[in-house]
Design a protein around this motif. Sequence first.
Motif, PDB file in Angstrom:
ATOM      1  N   LEU A 133      26.675  11.917 -50.434  1.00 44.16           N
ATOM      2  CA  LEU A 133      27.097  10.442 -50.202  1.00 44.16           C
ATOM      3  C   LEU A 133      27.665   9.802 -51.494  1.00 44.16           C
ATOM      4  N   TYR A 134      26.965   9.685 -52.445  1.00 47.86           N
ATOM      5  CA  TYR A 134      27.301   8.798 -53.637  1.00 47.86           C
ATOM      6  C   TYR A 134      28.791   9.073 -54.318  1.00 47.86           C
ATOM      7  N   PRO A 135      29.000  10.498 -54.465  1.00 48.63           N
ATOM      8  CA  PRO A 135      30.383  10.809 -54.831  1.00 48.63           C
ATOM      9  C   PRO A 135      31.362  10.499 -53.730  1.00 48.63           C
ATOM     10  N   LEU A 136      31.102  10.459 -52.626  1.00 49.89           N
ATOM     11  CA  LEU A 136      32.002  10.160 -51.406  1.00 49.89           C
ATOM     12  C   LEU A 136      32.278   8.782 -51.655  1.00 49.89           C
ATOM     13  N   ALA A 137      31.159   7.968 -52.105  1.00 48.07           N
ATOM     14  CA  ALA A 137      31.642   6.466 -51.839  1.00 48.07           C
ATOM     15  C   ALA A 137      32.425   6.206 -53.347  1.00 48.07           C
ATOM     16  N   GLU A 138      32.598   6.896 -53.849  1.00 49.34           N
ATOM     17  CA  GLU A 138      33.771   6.567 -55.219  1.00 49.34           C
ATOM     18  C   GLU A 138      35.040   6.736 -54.680  1.00 49.34           C
ATOM     19  N   LEU A 139      35.256   7.320 -53.619  1.00 48.61           N
ATOM     20  CA  LEU A 139      36.633   7.741 -53.331  1.00 48.61           C
ATOM     21  C   LEU A 139      37.110   6.846 -51.974  1.00 48.61           C
ATOM     22  N   VAL A 140      36.452   6.237 -51.457  1.00 51.53           N
ATOM     23  CA  VAL A 140      36.545   5.391 -49.939  1.00 51.53           C
ATOM     24  C   VAL A 140      36.281   3.866 -50.294  1.00 51.53           C
ATOM     25  N   PRO A 141      37.073   3.168 -49.415  1.00 50.48           N
ATOM     26  CA  PRO A 141      36.867   1.804 -49.567  1.00 50.48           C
ATOM     27  C   PRO A 141      35.314   1.431 -48.929  1.00 50.48           C
ATOM     28  N   ALA A 142      34.755   0.343 -49.335  1.00 46.51           N
ATOM     29  CA  ALA A 142      33.455  -0.225 -49.250  1.00 46.51           C
ATOM     30  C   ALA A 142      33.152  -0.201 -47.665  1.00 46.51           C
ATOM     31  N   ASP A 143      34.000  -0.442 -46.771  1.00 47.70           N
ATOM     32  CA  ASP A 143      33.690  -0.544 -45.408  1.00 47.70           C
ATOM     33  C   ASP A 143      34.212   0.742 -44.532  1.00 47.70           C
ATOM     34  N   PHE A 144      34.383   1.799 -45.453  1.00 46.31           N
ATOM     35  CA  PHE A 144      34.537   3.249 -44.882  1.00 46.31           C
ATOM     36  C   PHE A 144      33.428   3.380 -43.561  1.00 46.31           C
ATOM     37  N   ARG A 145      34.035   3.866 -42.543  1.00 42.38           N
ATOM     38  CA  ARG A 145      33.402   4.461 -41.453  1.00 42.38           C
ATOM     39  C   ARG A 145      33.885   5.991 -41.177  1.00 42.38           C
ATOM     40  N   LEU A 146      32.706   6.749 -40.872  1.00 41.02           N
ATOM     41  CA  LEU A 146      32.929   8.195 -40.626  1.00 41.02           C
ATOM     42  C   LEU A 146      33.653   8.339 -39.286  1.00 41.02           C
ATOM     43  N   ALA A 147      34.153   9.498 -38.641  1.00 37.91           N
ATOM     44  CA  ALA A 147      34.773   9.715 -37.585  1.00 37.91           C
ATOM     45  C   ALA A 147      34.096   9.401 -36.500  1.00 37.91           C
ATOM     46  N   ASP A 148      32.500   9.572 -36.588  1.00 31.02           N
ATOM     47  CA  ASP A 148      31.678   9.241 -35.557  1.00 31.02           C
ATOM     48  C   ASP A 148      31.162   7.820 -35.604  1.00 31.02           C
ATOM     49  N   GLN A 149      31.891   6.926 -36.522  1.00 29.13           N
ATOM     50  CA  GLN A 149      31.812   5.496 -36.693  1.00 29.13           C
ATOM     51  C   GLN A 149      30.455   5.130 -37.221  1.00 29.13           C
ATOM     52  N   ARG A 150      29.745   5.965 -38.115  1.00 28.24           N
ATOM     53  CA  ARG A 150      28.776   5.432 -38.950  1.00 28.24           C
ATOM     54  C   ARG A 150      29.302   4.950 -40.088  1.00 28.24           C
ATOM     55  N   ALA A 151      28.709   3.785 -40.707  1.00 30.96           N
ATOM     56  CA  ALA A 151      29.308   3.236 -41.830  1.00 30.96           C
ATOM     57  C   ALA A 151      28.637   3.909 -42.952  1.00 30.96           C
TER      58      ALA A 151
END
Length: 158
Positions: A124-142
């Motif tokens: 999760l923490y490395p992923l957060a470096e690559l996506v916008p702050a309001d990013f949602r997964l395909a299943d709509q979890r923020a």
Amino acid sequence: MVRVYIGLGSNLADPQQQLRSALEALGRLPGCTLVGVSAFYASDSLSPGQPRYTNAVAALDTTLAPLELLDALQAIEADQGRERKARWGPRTLDLDILLYGDQVIEEPRLVVPHYHLHARPFVLYPLAELVPADFRLADQRALSDLLADCPFVGLERL
């Protein structure tokens, strides 16, 4: 092109070099462009008695279908000495498709979003470096909600 996120992990045979080699291999995959890489993180193994892991997340744009990409990732793992002995055993390289565009995939060989993504700070923490702050997964979890429920424990940014 579809934006995908790949989790990388290694705890054998110079893990940081294993990840660097895997990133080079990802950049050479036909129909793929490596567009981003998180920092590397050290994390404790999920299995007792194993060396610490080095983890990262890569962003990749691809024209490959999900199972074609999975096959390509498993070939990279094999090229770098991955032996599939035990489900939670040590490994030279582990490459997981975390997210494949906005698709939810439930195949016998592939589940996306990755089925343990929500509980793994080393993803999760490395992923957060690559996506916008309001990013949602395909299943709509923020992603922000997942981070709030998964503290930065046992991680060391390298």
